[in-house]
Design a protein around this motif. Structure first.
Motif, PDB file in Angstrom:
ATOM      1  N   SER A 132     102.752  23.233 120.034  1.00 54.30           N
ATOM      2  CA  SER A 132     104.000  23.984 120.198  1.00 54.30           C
ATOM      3  C   SER A 132     104.324  24.320 121.659  1.00 54.30           C
ATOM      4  O   SER A 132     105.513  24.324 122.025  1.00 54.30           O
ATOM      5  N   ILE A 135     106.591  21.526 123.202  1.00 48.21           N
ATOM      6  CA  ILE A 135     107.838  21.081 122.567  1.00 48.21           C
ATOM      7  C   ILE A 135     109.043  21.294 123.477  1.00 48.21           C
ATOM      8  O   ILE A 135     109.898  20.411 123.615  1.00 48.21           O
ATOM      9  N   GLU A 136     109.129  22.438 124.120  1.00 44.43           N
ATOM     10  CA  GLU A 136     110.290  22.715 124.956  1.00 44.43           C
ATOM     11  C   GLU A 136     110.371  21.765 126.143  1.00 44.43           C
ATOM     12  O   GLU A 136     111.476  21.316 126.516  1.00 44.43           O
ATOM     13  N   ARG A 139     111.726  18.628 124.852  1.00 38.99           N
ATOM     14  CA  ARG A 139     113.140  18.788 124.516  1.00 38.99           C
ATOM     15  C   ARG A 139     114.008  18.648 125.773  1.00 38.99           C
ATOM     16  O   ARG A 139     115.042  17.966 125.762  1.00 38.99           O
ATOM     17  N   ARG A 140     113.583  19.284 126.844  1.00 38.94           N
ATOM     18  CA  ARG A 140     114.343  19.189 128.092  1.00 38.94           C
ATOM     19  C   ARG A 140     114.362  17.764 128.617  1.00 38.94           C
ATOM     20  O   ARG A 140     115.393  17.274 129.098  1.00 38.94           O
ATOM     21  N   SER A 160     105.890  20.544 115.552  1.00 38.96           N
ATOM     22  CA  SER A 160     104.616  21.162 115.935  1.00 38.96           C
ATOM     23  C   SER A 160     103.474  20.564 115.118  1.00 38.96           C
ATOM     24  O   SER A 160     103.590  20.353 113.907  1.00 38.96           O
TER      25      SER A 160
END
Length: 272
Positions: A132, A135-136, A139-140, A160
């Motif tokens: 987790s 993940i961001e 995403r970016r 996740s």
């Protein structure tokens, strides 16, 4: 702690040794007791031979003949295509590819986008199974690489893997992870996608954890490699370029994938 860039030659040598054991196991696995007995009775003739003598003589002849088979299998098992330009290699990726990509943490997400875009080009659904905290960042990177619409539409999915990692660490159970991946493929096929291209940070997460789980990780990678070979799946494994352990462990890891299924070991330039 090893630097994969500095140890890659030793890793390749050790992986070649592992390939011979793997090839021998494959050959011996084809010789069931019934087939072996029939073969010996047909091949080793002589009324005055006891069964023990027939078996002893037959085994010597059979395994002498199998030596060439083991050699050929081991050569294929340890064959590494590369090094080649990364972009050219990416354009050759097909279904059932299994790519191990070593890089520093700063460049991991950027390097993974080549695999993601190749999957999109082929009409596949792309799924990333990530811890987790990662993940961001992915995403970016997806949004910044021009694939934001695919992320919004669900064609690219970031999921996740925390629960699976926890279950693997505490119980060593592989079944739920493998069933989950098969479920991802079934759902994708139901949505009209012919293939699934999977980014999986499972092995690297287990290797980097404290304590490490080397035996479990090797089992997982062997199972994932089997799925990749048999299902409409391609797999990308981001790995750190600095690796806890020693070269022998990495050699076993790569041998578990099967060198023939690894399109490229993608190593960036060493950090200055």
């Amino acid at each position: 702690m090893i630097d994969v860039r500095e140890a890659i030659e030793e890793i390749q040598v050790r992986t070649g040794d592992q390939a011979y054991w793997h090839a021998l196991e494959m050959v011996l696995g084809t010789l069931t007791a019934r087939t072996l007995r029939s073969t010996l009775r047909l091949k080793i003739r002589g009324e005055d031979l006891s069964e023990r003598e027939r078996v002893a003589k037959g085994l010597a002849e059979i395994f002498s003949a199998q030596a060439a088979t083991v050699e050929n299998l081991a050569r294929r098992e340890s064959a590494l295509r590369g090094p080649r330009p990364r972009e050219a290699a990416l354009q050759e990726l097909e279904m059932h590819s299994h790519w191990v990509d070593f890089s520093d943490a700063a460049n991991e997400t950027r390097r993974a986008m080549g695999f993601v875009k190749r999957g999109i080009e082929r009409g596949a659904k792309v799924v990333a199974l990530l811890p987790s905290p990662d993940i961001e960042a992915y995403r970016r990177e997806v949004a910044g690489s021009g694939c934001g619409e695919d992320l919004d539409s669900g064609r690219i999915s970031l999921e996740s893997v925390d629960d699976h990692l926890e279950m693997l660490k505490t119980a060593g159970v592989l079944a739920m992870l493998l069933l989950s991946i098969q479920g991802i493929i079934q759902v994708a096929r139901g949505q009209g996608y012919p293939e699934v291209w999977l980014v999986g940070k499972i092995a690297s997460s287990l290797f980097a954890s404290a304590p490490q789980y080397p035996a479990l990780t090797l089992r997982i990678e062997a199972a994932l490699d089997s799925l990749t070979r048999t299902l409409p799946l391609s797999l990308y494994c981001p790995m750190p370029d600095h690796f806890p352990g020693e070269p022998g462990l990495m050699a076993m890891f790569l041998s578990g994938h099967g060198w023939a299924s690894i399109l490229d070991i993608a190593l960036g330039p060493p950090p200055s």
